[in-house]
Scaffold this motif. Structure first.
Motif, short mmCIF file in Angstrom:
data_model
loop_
_atom_site.label_atom_id
_atom_site.label_comp_id
_atom_site.label_asym_id
_atom_site.label_seq_id
_atom_site.Cartn_x
_atom_site.Cartn_y
_atom_site.Cartn_z
N ILE A 1 55.27 9.81 -14.25
CA ILE A 1 54.76 8.47 -14.58
C ILE A 1 53.23 8.45 -14.52
O ILE A 1 52.56 7.92 -15.40
N LEU A 2 52.67 9.06 -13.48
CA LEU A 2 51.22 9.09 -13.33
C LEU A 2 50.54 9.87 -14.44
O LEU A 2 49.49 9.46 -14.95
N VAL A 3 51.14 10.99 -14.83
CA VAL A 3 50.58 11.79 -15.94
C VAL A 3 50.58 10.97 -17.22
O VAL A 3 49.58 10.96 -17.97
N ARG A 4 51.67 10.28 -17.47
CA ARG A 4 51.75 9.46 -18.69
C ARG A 4 50.71 8.33 -18.67
O ARG A 4 50.09 8.04 -19.69
N SER B 1 49.44 19.76 -28.51
CA SER B 1 50.76 20.34 -28.24
C SER B 1 51.14 20.07 -26.79
O SER B 1 50.29 20.07 -25.90
N ARG B 2 52.42 19.85 -26.58
CA ARG B 2 52.93 19.61 -25.23
C ARG B 2 54.10 20.54 -24.97
O ARG B 2 54.75 21.02 -25.91
N LEU B 3 54.35 20.79 -23.72
CA LEU B 3 55.53 21.56 -23.35
C LEU B 3 56.75 20.79 -23.82
O LEU B 3 56.86 19.58 -23.55
N PRO B 4 57.65 21.40 -24.60
CA PRO B 4 58.78 20.67 -25.19
C PRO B 4 59.55 19.83 -24.18
O PRO B 4 59.91 20.29 -23.09
N GLY B 5 59.74 18.56 -24.54
CA GLY B 5 60.52 17.65 -23.71
C GLY B 5 59.77 17.08 -22.53
O GLY B 5 60.39 16.45 -21.66
N THR B 6 58.45 17.29 -22.48
CA THR B 6 57.67 16.79 -21.35
C THR B 6 56.41 16.09 -21.84
O THR B 6 56.12 16.06 -23.03
N VAL B 7 55.65 15.54 -20.88
CA VAL B 7 54.36 14.92 -21.19
C VAL B 7 53.21 15.87 -20.88
O VAL B 7 52.04 15.49 -20.95
N VAL B 8 53.52 17.11 -20.54
CA VAL B 8 52.51 18.07 -20.09
C VAL B 8 51.80 18.69 -21.30
O VAL B 8 52.45 19.32 -22.15
N PRO B 9 50.47 18.54 -21.39
CA PRO B 9 49.74 19.09 -22.53
C PRO B 9 49.52 20.60 -22.39
O PRO B 9 49.48 21.14 -21.28
N LEU B 10 49.34 21.25 -23.54
CA LEU B 10 49.02 22.68 -23.58
C LEU B 10 47.60 22.86 -24.10
O LEU B 10 47.10 22.05 -24.88
N CYS B 11 46.98 23.95 -23.69
CA CYS B 11 45.61 24.23 -24.11
C CYS B 11 45.55 24.42 -25.63
O CYS B 11 46.39 25.10 -26.23
N ALA B 12 44.54 23.81 -26.25
CA ALA B 12 44.37 23.87 -27.71
C ALA B 12 43.18 24.73 -28.12
O ALA B 12 42.77 24.70 -29.28
N ALA B 13 42.63 25.52 -27.19
CA ALA B 13 41.40 26.27 -27.48
C ALA B 13 41.59 27.26 -28.63
O ALA B 13 40.64 27.54 -29.37
N GLN B 14 42.79 27.80 -28.81
CA GLN B 14 43.00 28.80 -29.85
C GLN B 14 42.87 28.21 -31.25
O GLN B 14 42.63 28.95 -32.21
N CYS B 15 43.00 26.90 -31.38
CA CYS B 15 42.87 26.27 -32.70
C CYS B 15 41.45 26.33 -33.24
O CYS B 15 41.23 26.21 -34.45
N GLU B 16 40.46 26.50 -32.37
CA GLU B 16 39.07 26.42 -32.77
C GLU B 16 38.69 27.50 -33.78
O GLU B 16 37.83 27.29 -34.63
N ARG B 17 39.33 28.67 -33.69
CA ARG B 17 38.96 29.79 -34.57
C ARG B 17 40.02 30.09 -35.61
O ARG B 17 40.11 31.19 -36.13
N MET B 18 40.82 29.09 -35.93
CA MET B 18 41.93 29.31 -36.85
C MET B 18 41.45 29.59 -38.27
O MET B 18 41.95 30.50 -38.95
N PHE B 19 40.47 28.83 -38.74
CA PHE B 19 39.97 28.96 -40.10
C PHE B 19 38.53 29.50 -40.08
O PHE B 19 37.85 29.43 -39.06
#
Length: 778
Positions: A153-156, A295-313
């Motif tokens: 609840i607090l994370v949300r 991106s979040r861990l499936p079925g949860t409110v926990v976020p995942l690091c998005a740093a890898q998206c920075e060098r995609m293109f």
């Protein structure tokens, strides 16, 4: 000549009457619109920086704090406890020039801003503390503790509304350094089933000696790094595992993603390329504007690091003498295209406007219809990126650092991504669908070894019959990040952009668009000779790869979940059983697990071969009773899940030992224990490609639009590489690879063992119904 005239904004001639100035208003308009697009992007980036900078609060919350503080001041309630008065006393303004009331407002402004910033830092710290809590991962399904419920609840609440792609980055915890004693204990436990009593006793002594002597010293240095580094693993992992490799990255490092299994949205090559390019650029727009949902861990409110998206293109791996370098450009308005030995630059923006998919199809068709022949040495130039890195570095430095070669190479390296228009036809077609799938996988993995540009962050292959695929360079990101991009591309292509009834892209065409620019080269004899050498090295590597791709449709995760077992644990134990049947022994097994719960996290290793899994496999092979095998299986599945959770939460084995080994090299000291650990071969390397965006695919109304997932080459010369993707409730797609040069491995034989192991385990776990139970159910 027509294109050259359009590129000139103005011309002038000097006549007896003076200067005759002729302006091209169309060209000036395009310059204006292109500049306008650039400024819009700059403003958007600035706005996003502000929003991220104040997250988890919002910029508008400052106004609320200011008004609230001002209101309390007028109600004679001093919220600041005298601080506003102190600020007013020290304002650097003359009391004669500014009224007392104005000074009070300025003081409130300063105080409320400081209060607002303090609240932001407090909220961010609280969110970071909450995201450091991982005990919920170890709780049994359906038995959630009160602590975890309050935590969720607090994370949300603290996550705010509509976060941007990178909003969580500063709130993610740093990867912790596990205690060295715990790592060594888990390591010894992982190798126990693989060693004899004598070998295990020797390894235990090596580990104890390492801990008492060098280990604690290295641990202190590693903790020191963890204090100031964002992630104590990722930079060394990227450099030493990927960028410092001097061998070919084709097959050894790059991996692939495949198209839909049963359908091809259109059979027109140019149309499929048009929609694919458009979908990729729409995804890039979402990444650049940060409108992509975190991106979040499936079925949860926990976020995942998005740093890898920075060098995609707009990213390329450039070769070096000792280490390669990842070069990333902020933006690129063109893509690089290869067709029949020729390279083209295709502009995908015109006057600041993204071309429609129909216009990109039109431009692609122009390339396909271009009758020009490749220049001397041009057709197989891409083989330089498929051979060893030092040779490519020497050629690049000597012959591609200036002149026409540099300009053409820059067009490829600075392109948003690379496109190959392949003349072959691929997919599950014809009289040999199984064999065709295998050839399809090999084609995307390495092609002809010269018709891909393996240095690009990713390359797209579009075949003559409309099938497509993706080849990704590994150093900048891991498979889940690329899989997210590919899911969006396939879904947008098929369900959002779509095609006309005759298979063409939708939309209108501006036929005045300039032709795609043909890249020119000056390839001397020395480069052509090196191209031939690199091609021979790459061809031998490609010919040695044995790929087998097969969909398993007897059952899927739906059936497995009914047995109250983790699908991943079920599949991993089936792989252990299959490998034992195939090679009559157990082996060190690598399963990739992500550590993106932490900032800049990448992967960790789950050592899937455990004492419990070996006990289950032996019981199965001895033909012990069903109940005994069932109990051993459940113990092994629970053990595997615990190992996976430990790896996800920063308590893995291999990344910690890897960093200790790197430190020992920096200090110039040798550790027999670390040397032996880091030299152990992974005979079975496995990875799951999760489906992350189920909402994009309508599996009920369009069940044939199923992704095949992707795969990779074998890690060890005498081992197997296995990738799998769980699709829907009733299907698992497998990608198996090995090397033909090793006589004891065979991807098709191992694929058959996997199928049988899955069926045998399901039989063991499925309770046999008695006649009385059947009557009760009826």
């Amino acid at each position: 000549m027509a294109e050259a005239h359009q590129a000139v904004a103005f011309q002038f001639t000097i006549t007896p009457e003076g200067i005759d100035l002729r302006l091209s208003y169309q060209a000036l308009s395009q310059i204006y619109l292109s500049g306008l697009r650039s400024w819009k992007k700059r403003i958007s980036r600035m706005r996003n920086r502000v929003i991220k900078g104040v997250y988890p609060a919002s910029p508008s919350s400052w106004l609320f704090v200011f008004i609230a503080t001002l209101a309390t001041l007028y109600t004679r309630f001093d919220l600041s406890m005298g601080l506003i008065a102190k600020i007013q006393e020290h304002l650097p303004v003359s009391r004669e020039s500014v009224s007392v009331q104005a000074q009070a407002v300025v003081s409130v402004l300063v105080f409320s801003t400081l209060l607002w910033l303090s609240l932001i830092l407090t909220l961010r710290f609280c969110l970071k503390v909450l995201l450091s809590y991982h005990r919920w991962l170890f709780e049994q399904h359906g038995r959630v503790s009160t602590t975890t419920k309050i935590w969720a609840i607090l994370v949300r609440v603290l996550s705010g509304r509509n976060p941007l792609l990178y909003s969580y980055q500063t709130s993610l915890p740093c990867l912790p350094v596990p205690p060295i004693k715990n790592t060594l204990e888990r390591y010894l436990e992982s190798v126990r089933p693989l060693l004899s009593d004598t070998e295990f006793k020797r390894m235990t002594a090596l580990a104890a000696q390492f801990e008492k002597t060098l280990g604690n010293r290295l641990q202190r240095y590693l903790k020191l790094k963890a204090l100031w580094a964002t992630n104590y693993v990722s930079d060394w992992w990227e450099e030493y595992i990927y960028l410092r490799g001097r061998g070919p990255i084709m097959v050894n490092s790059n991996y692939y993603g495949m198209d839909f299994l049963y359908v091809t949205p259109t059979a027109i090559q140019a149309a499929r390329a048009g929609n694919t390019i458009t979908a990729l650029l729409l995804y890039r727009r979402k990444v650049n504007s940060e409108q992509l949902k975190p991106s979040r861990l499936p079925g949860t409110v926990v976020p995942l690091c998005a740093a890898q998206c920075e060098r995609m293109f707009n990213t390329t791996r450039t070769p070096g003498l000792e280490t390669d370098v990842l070069q990333h450009w902020q933006d690129s308005e063109f893509v690089a295209v290869y067709h029949q030995g020729r390279y083209f630059r295709l502009w995908v923006y015109n006057a600041g406007r993204l071309l429609s998919s129909r216009e990109i199809e039109y431009q692609i068709q122009r390339i396909l219809d271009d009758p020009s022949a490749p220049g001397p040495g041009e057709s197989r130039l891409g083989a330089l990126t498929a051979g060893d890195r030092v040779s490519w570095y020497n050629m690049r430095k000597q012959f591609f650092s200036s002149g026409v070669n540099k300009r053409s190479l820059d067009c490829i390296e600075k392109a948003a991504f690379f496109i190959t228009l392949d003349d072959d036809e691929q997919g599950m077609k014809g009289d040999d669908p199984a064999g065709n799938l295998d050839r399809y996988a090999k084609s995307i993995l390495h092609g002809k070894c010269y018709d891909r540009w393996f240095d690009k962050s990713f390359s797209i292959v579009v075949y003559k019959n409309g099938k497509n695929g993706l080849n990704a360079e590994h150093s900048w990101a891991d498979a889940p990040t690329v899989a997210h991009l590919w899911e969006y591309t396939l879904a947008t292509d098929a369900f959002q952009l779509g095609y006309t009834e005759d298979g063409h892209c939708k939309g209108e065409v501006d036929r005045s668009l300039p032709h795609p620019q043909r890249l020119t080269w000056d390839i001397p004899r020395e480069v052509q000779e090196q191209v031939s050498k690199s091609l021979s090295v790459a061809q031998a590597l490609a010919d040695d790869v044995d790929c087998h791709v097969f969909p398993f449709r007897d059952f899927g995760k739906g059936r497995i979940k009914k047995l109250k077992i983790s699908p991943d644990g079920f599949i991993q134990l089936a792989l252990q059983l299959a490998y034992y049947r195939d090679r009559k022994t157990f082996c060190l097994t690598y399963e990739a697990s992500m550590t993106r719960l932490f900032r800049e996290g990448r992967t960790e290793t789950v050592r899937s071969c455990s004492n419990e899994s070996c006990a289950f496999v032996k019981a199965m092979e001895r033909g012990e009773g069903v109940e005994q095998c069932r109990q051993l299986f459940r113990l092994a599945a629970v053990k595997h899940q615990n190992l996976y959770r430990l790896a996800m939460t920063g308590s893995g084995i291999d990344r910690h030992l890897f960093c200790l080994y790197v430190l020992s090299k920096y200090l110039g000291v040798e550790s027999p224990f670390l040397t032996e650990v880091l030299s152990e071969p992974w005979h079975l390397s496995t990875s799951q490609t999760p489906v992350q965006q189920l909402e994009l695919f309508d599996m009920k109304n369009y069940p044939d639009f199923i992704s095949l997932g992707g795969g990779f080459g074998p890690v060890a010369d005498d081992g197997y590489g296995v990738s799998y993707i769980i699709v829907g409730e009733d299907m698992i797609n497998y990608h198996v690879s090995c090397k033909r040069s090793f006589a004891d491995t065979d991807s098709h034989r191992f694929g058959g063992q996997i199928k049988q192991a899955l069926l045998d385990i399901l039989f063991v776990l499925t309770p046999i119904k008695t006649e009385e139970q059947d009557k009760k159910q009826q």
